[in-house]
Design a protein around this motif. Structure first.
Motif, short mmCIF file in Angstrom:
data_model
loop_
_atom_site.label_atom_id
_atom_site.label_comp_id
_atom_site.label_asym_id
_atom_site.label_seq_id
_atom_site.Cartn_x
_atom_site.Cartn_y
_atom_site.Cartn_z
N ILE A 24 61.28 -16.01 10.39
CA ILE A 24 61.25 -15.29 9.15
C ILE A 24 62.11 -14.08 9.13
O ILE A 24 62.98 -13.77 8.09
N ALA A 25 62.31 -13.16 10.42
CA ALA A 25 63.12 -12.10 10.44
C ALA A 25 64.69 -12.70 10.20
O ALA A 25 65.47 -12.06 9.48
N GLN A 26 64.76 -13.88 10.81
CA GLN A 26 66.24 -14.30 10.94
C GLN A 26 66.82 -14.89 9.41
O GLN A 26 67.86 -14.37 8.92
N GLU A 27 65.85 -15.59 8.93
CA GLU A 27 66.02 -15.86 7.14
C GLU A 27 66.22 -14.61 6.46
O GLU A 27 66.99 -14.59 5.63
N THR A 28 65.38 -13.63 6.88
CA THR A 28 65.39 -12.41 5.92
C THR A 28 66.65 -11.83 6.05
O THR A 28 67.35 -11.48 4.78
N ILE A 29 67.40 -11.56 7.33
CA ILE A 29 68.63 -11.04 7.62
C ILE A 29 69.67 -11.87 6.98
O ILE A 29 70.67 -10.99 6.21
N ALA A 30 69.49 -13.06 6.82
CA ALA A 30 70.68 -13.89 6.38
C ALA A 30 70.81 -13.82 4.75
O ALA A 30 71.65 -13.67 4.33
N ARG A 31 69.55 -13.53 4.45
CA ARG A 31 69.48 -13.25 2.79
C ARG A 31 70.12 -12.05 2.42
O ARG A 31 70.57 -11.65 1.57
N LEU B 231 61.49 -6.15 11.47
CA LEU B 231 61.07 -7.17 10.67
C LEU B 231 59.96 -7.98 11.63
O LEU B 231 58.98 -8.25 11.25
N VAL B 232 60.61 -8.06 13.08
CA VAL B 232 59.64 -8.92 13.83
C VAL B 232 58.50 -7.91 14.08
O VAL B 232 57.42 -8.67 14.20
N ARG B 233 58.53 -6.85 14.38
CA ARG B 233 57.41 -6.10 14.67
C ARG B 233 56.47 -6.03 13.49
O ARG B 233 55.15 -6.32 13.65
N TYR B 234 57.08 -5.97 12.54
CA TYR B 234 56.11 -6.02 11.14
C TYR B 234 55.33 -7.36 11.00
O TYR B 234 54.19 -7.53 10.80
N LEU B 235 56.03 -8.44 11.14
CA LEU B 235 55.59 -9.59 11.04
C LEU B 235 54.24 -9.98 12.15
O LEU B 235 53.46 -10.69 11.93
N LEU B 236 54.66 -9.65 13.57
CA LEU B 236 53.66 -9.76 14.45
C LEU B 236 52.55 -8.80 14.30
O LEU B 236 51.51 -9.35 14.52
N ALA B 237 52.73 -7.45 13.53
CA ALA B 237 51.51 -6.71 13.09
C ALA B 237 50.58 -7.79 12.17
O ALA B 237 49.24 -7.22 12.03
N ALA C 259 60.75 -10.83 3.65
CA ALA C 259 59.93 -11.35 4.55
C ALA C 259 58.46 -11.61 3.93
O ALA C 259 57.91 -12.62 4.40
N ASN C 260 57.88 -10.60 3.29
CA ASN C 260 56.64 -10.98 2.76
C ASN C 260 56.49 -12.30 1.88
O ASN C 260 55.63 -13.20 1.81
N ASN C 261 57.75 -12.39 0.97
CA ASN C 261 57.91 -13.61 0.04
C ASN C 261 58.00 -14.69 1.14
O ASN C 261 57.29 -15.89 0.78
#
Length: 184
Positions: free
Chosen positions: A45-52, A28-34, A73-75
């Motif tokens: 965002i990655a942390q919140e995504t994993i929690a959800r 997720l972090v790699r995707y968001l950094l891209a 993550a997109n949302n």
């Protein structure tokens, strides 16, 4: 290596497949950094995504953890952009006022009063030389000729007048450095 799902509860023993949460987080972090998100925001965002995802995985089976992770993550990224646009939407470039702030006006009025008092306290010849040089933009030579002074005497009067102004501004609590461009 201990799996996050095993620590939280569930896992293979509970009928749910074991998920590599750390690997999902890294992806997720790699995707968001891209997507040109800052490192801090990507981590958040990655942390919140994993929690959800963990909450969802406790109540139902997830067919594709990565697909759901990227959707969440997109949302979250869209929500973040909306929040940012709301906070800056009220700022309209056309509504910027070119007038000086009230503080600036008050400071200028105070400086003018101090300047006027300093001029009034100067000896008449020093004041005359300063006004001719700085306000009327006369050359030192023409001032000297009109007042029967040498160029050196004119420069000395200007120097002393500026020192008087600088001391007056400092005593009044004004920063004379800001006035250097106009008077010194």
């Amino acid at each position: 290596m201990e799996r996050c799902c095993d620590v939280i509860g569930g896992g293979a023993a509970a009928g749910h497949p074991v998920v590599d949460w750390q690997g999902t987080h890294a992806a997720l972090v790699r995707y968001l950094l891209a997507r040109r998100v800052t490192k801090d925001l990507a981590e958040d965002i990655a942390q919140e995504t994993i929690a959800r995802l963990v909450v969802i995985s406790r109540s139902q089976a997830i067919a594709s953890v990565f697909a759901l992770a990227f959707r969440i993550a997109n949302n979250l990224l869209v929500d973040q952009a909306r929040l940012h646009s709301r906070s800056t939407a009220g700022l309209d470039e056309d509504m910027v006022c070119d007038a000086p702030s009230l503080d600036r006006v008050l400071d200028s009025q105070k400086a003018f009063e101090v300047f006027q008092r300093c001029l009034n306290r100067m000896p008449p010849l020093r004041r005359e030389v300063l006004v001719r040089r700085r306000l009327q933009h006369q050359s030192c030579r023409s001032i000297g000729e009109e007042l029967s002074l040498s160029d050196k005497a004119v420069e000395k009067h200007i120097s002393r007048a500026l020192d008087d102004l600088r001391r007056g501004m400092t005593r009044a609590g004004l920063d004379p450095a800001g006035w250097n461009q106009q008077w010194y």
